[in-house]
Write a protein that holds these residues in place. Structure first.
Motif, short mmCIF file in Angstrom:
data_model
loop_
_atom_site.label_atom_id
_atom_site.label_comp_id
_atom_site.label_asym_id
_atom_site.label_seq_id
_atom_site.Cartn_x
_atom_site.Cartn_y
_atom_site.Cartn_z
N LEU A 1 -30.04 5.99 26.07
CA LEU A 1 -29.24 4.86 26.51
C LEU A 1 -27.85 5.01 25.88
CD1 LEU A 1 -31.93 2.16 25.77
CD2 LEU A 1 -31.42 3.18 27.99
N ILE A 2 -26.82 5.02 26.71
CA ILE A 2 -25.46 5.25 26.23
C ILE A 2 -24.61 4.05 26.60
CG2 ILE A 2 -23.44 6.76 26.35
CD1 ILE A 2 -25.44 8.96 27.42
N TYR A 3 -23.93 3.50 25.61
CA TYR A 3 -22.98 2.41 25.84
C TYR A 3 -21.59 2.94 25.54
CZ TYR A 3 -20.40 -1.93 25.19
OH TYR A 3 -19.47 -2.93 25.28
N VAL A 4 -20.68 2.82 26.52
CA VAL A 4 -19.31 3.27 26.34
C VAL A 4 -18.54 2.15 25.64
CG1 VAL A 4 -17.24 4.15 27.46
CG2 VAL A 4 -19.49 4.69 28.43
N ALA A 5 -18.28 2.33 24.35
CA ALA A 5 -17.57 1.31 23.58
C ALA A 5 -16.07 1.36 23.84
CB ALA A 5 -17.85 1.49 22.09
N SER A 6 -15.54 2.57 24.01
CA SER A 6 -14.11 2.72 24.32
C SER A 6 -13.89 4.06 25.01
CB SER A 6 -13.25 2.61 23.06
OG SER A 6 -13.53 3.68 22.17
N GLY A 7 -12.79 4.14 25.75
CA GLY A 7 -12.46 5.38 26.46
C GLY A 7 -13.24 5.51 27.75
N SER A 8 -13.10 6.67 28.37
CA SER A 8 -13.79 6.97 29.62
C SER A 8 -14.42 8.35 29.54
CB SER A 8 -12.82 6.93 30.80
OG SER A 8 -12.32 5.63 30.99
N VAL A 9 -15.61 8.48 30.12
CA VAL A 9 -16.31 9.76 30.17
C VAL A 9 -16.80 10.00 31.59
CG1 VAL A 9 -17.04 9.72 27.74
CG2 VAL A 9 -18.53 8.74 29.49
N ILE A 10 -17.03 11.27 31.90
CA ILE A 10 -17.60 11.64 33.18
C ILE A 10 -18.84 12.49 32.92
CG2 ILE A 10 -16.10 13.68 33.38
CD1 ILE A 10 -16.14 13.24 36.45
N ASP A 11 -19.88 12.26 33.70
CA ASP A 11 -21.05 13.13 33.65
C ASP A 11 -20.75 14.28 34.61
OD1 ASP A 11 -23.46 14.48 33.92
OD2 ASP A 11 -24.67 12.66 33.93
N ASP A 12 -20.53 15.47 34.07
CA ASP A 12 -20.17 16.61 34.91
C ASP A 12 -21.30 17.07 35.82
OD1 ASP A 12 -17.50 16.84 34.17
OD2 ASP A 12 -17.93 18.15 32.47
N VAL A 13 -22.52 16.58 35.59
CA VAL A 13 -23.64 16.92 36.47
C VAL A 13 -23.60 16.05 37.73
CG1 VAL A 13 -26.16 16.99 36.68
CG2 VAL A 13 -25.05 17.78 34.57
N THR A 14 -23.37 14.74 37.56
CA THR A 14 -23.41 13.82 38.70
C THR A 14 -22.03 13.47 39.24
OG1 THR A 14 -23.28 11.85 37.30
CG2 THR A 14 -25.50 12.73 37.77
N GLY A 15 -20.98 13.67 38.43
CA GLY A 15 -19.63 13.29 38.83
C GLY A 15 -19.32 11.82 38.61
N GLU A 16 -20.26 11.09 38.04
CA GLU A 16 -20.10 9.65 37.79
C GLU A 16 -19.17 9.42 36.60
OE1 GLU A 16 -20.91 5.75 38.91
OE2 GLU A 16 -21.90 7.49 39.81
N VAL A 17 -18.21 8.50 36.76
CA VAL A 17 -17.28 8.15 35.69
C VAL A 17 -17.72 6.83 35.07
CG1 VAL A 17 -14.88 7.52 35.16
CG2 VAL A 17 -15.35 9.36 36.80
N TYR A 18 -17.65 6.77 33.73
CA TYR A 18 -18.05 5.57 32.99
C TYR A 18 -16.89 5.12 32.12
CZ TYR A 18 -22.63 7.15 34.47
OH TYR A 18 -23.70 7.56 35.22
N ASP A 19 -16.64 3.81 32.15
CA ASP A 19 -15.53 3.19 31.44
C ASP A 19 -16.06 2.24 30.36
OD1 ASP A 19 -13.40 4.38 33.00
OD2 ASP A 19 -14.07 3.10 34.65
N PRO A 20 -15.16 1.67 29.53
CA PRO A 20 -15.63 0.75 28.48
C PRO A 20 -16.54 -0.35 29.03
CG PRO A 20 -13.33 1.26 28.14
CD PRO A 20 -13.71 1.87 29.47
#
Length: 145
Positions: free
Chosen positions: A94-113
């Motif tokens: 389980l991953i919670y994005v506290a700050s910044g933005s990340v992308i899962d390079d496998v799915t292409g999904e972008v996650y924001d704070p």
């Protein structure tokens, strides 16, 4: 035997002269040269001591915290840094994005704070920071594994 596995090969985390932090870092960083995802068992992660810090890739630092309900890492990622492809056979992540933005390079999904990411067991994933990011990552052991 507890260890990190890559392509069917086990790298022991408890052998003579073995350093758990070095092995975890070496495996994550070594994946840059391989297309095979890394198998990271819960048992390997649980060998770290509370408060231990591991630099697992260029620009990626993990601080380990052990709780009754599971294992937790605070992950700090520099912009452009990446965790190589990996998966966990015996736990959910389980991953919670506290700050910044990340992308899962496998799915292409972008996650924001404030986004939460659920990664099922045996799911290959690879996060890359689109900006400096801080993630709270919880590993929960599956009860029947």
């Amino acid at each position: 035997m507890n260890g990190l596995f890559k392509g069917g090969k086990t790298i022991s985390l408890n052998g003579a002269g073995s350093n758990i932090i070095d092995n975890i870092r070496d495996m994550y960083m070594g994946l840059k040269r391989s297309s095979s995802p890394l198998l990271v068992p819960y048992s390997s992660l649980s060998k770290l001591d509370d408060g231990e810090e591991v630099v697992v890739a260029d620009g990626v630092k993990m601080v380990f915290r052990k709780f009754v309900s599971g294992l937790t890492f605070v992950v700090e990622m520099d912009s452009g840094s990446k965790l190589s492809k990996h998966y966990h056979p015996d736990c959910i992540e389980l991953i919670y994005v506290a700050s910044g933005s990340v992308i899962d390079d496998v799915t292409g999904e972008v996650y924001d704070p404030k986004d939460a990411i659920y990664v099922n067991e045996n799911t290959v994933h690879s996060l890359r920071a689109l900006s400096p990011a801080r993630l709270n990552v919880q590993y929960v052991k599956q009860p029947f594994k």
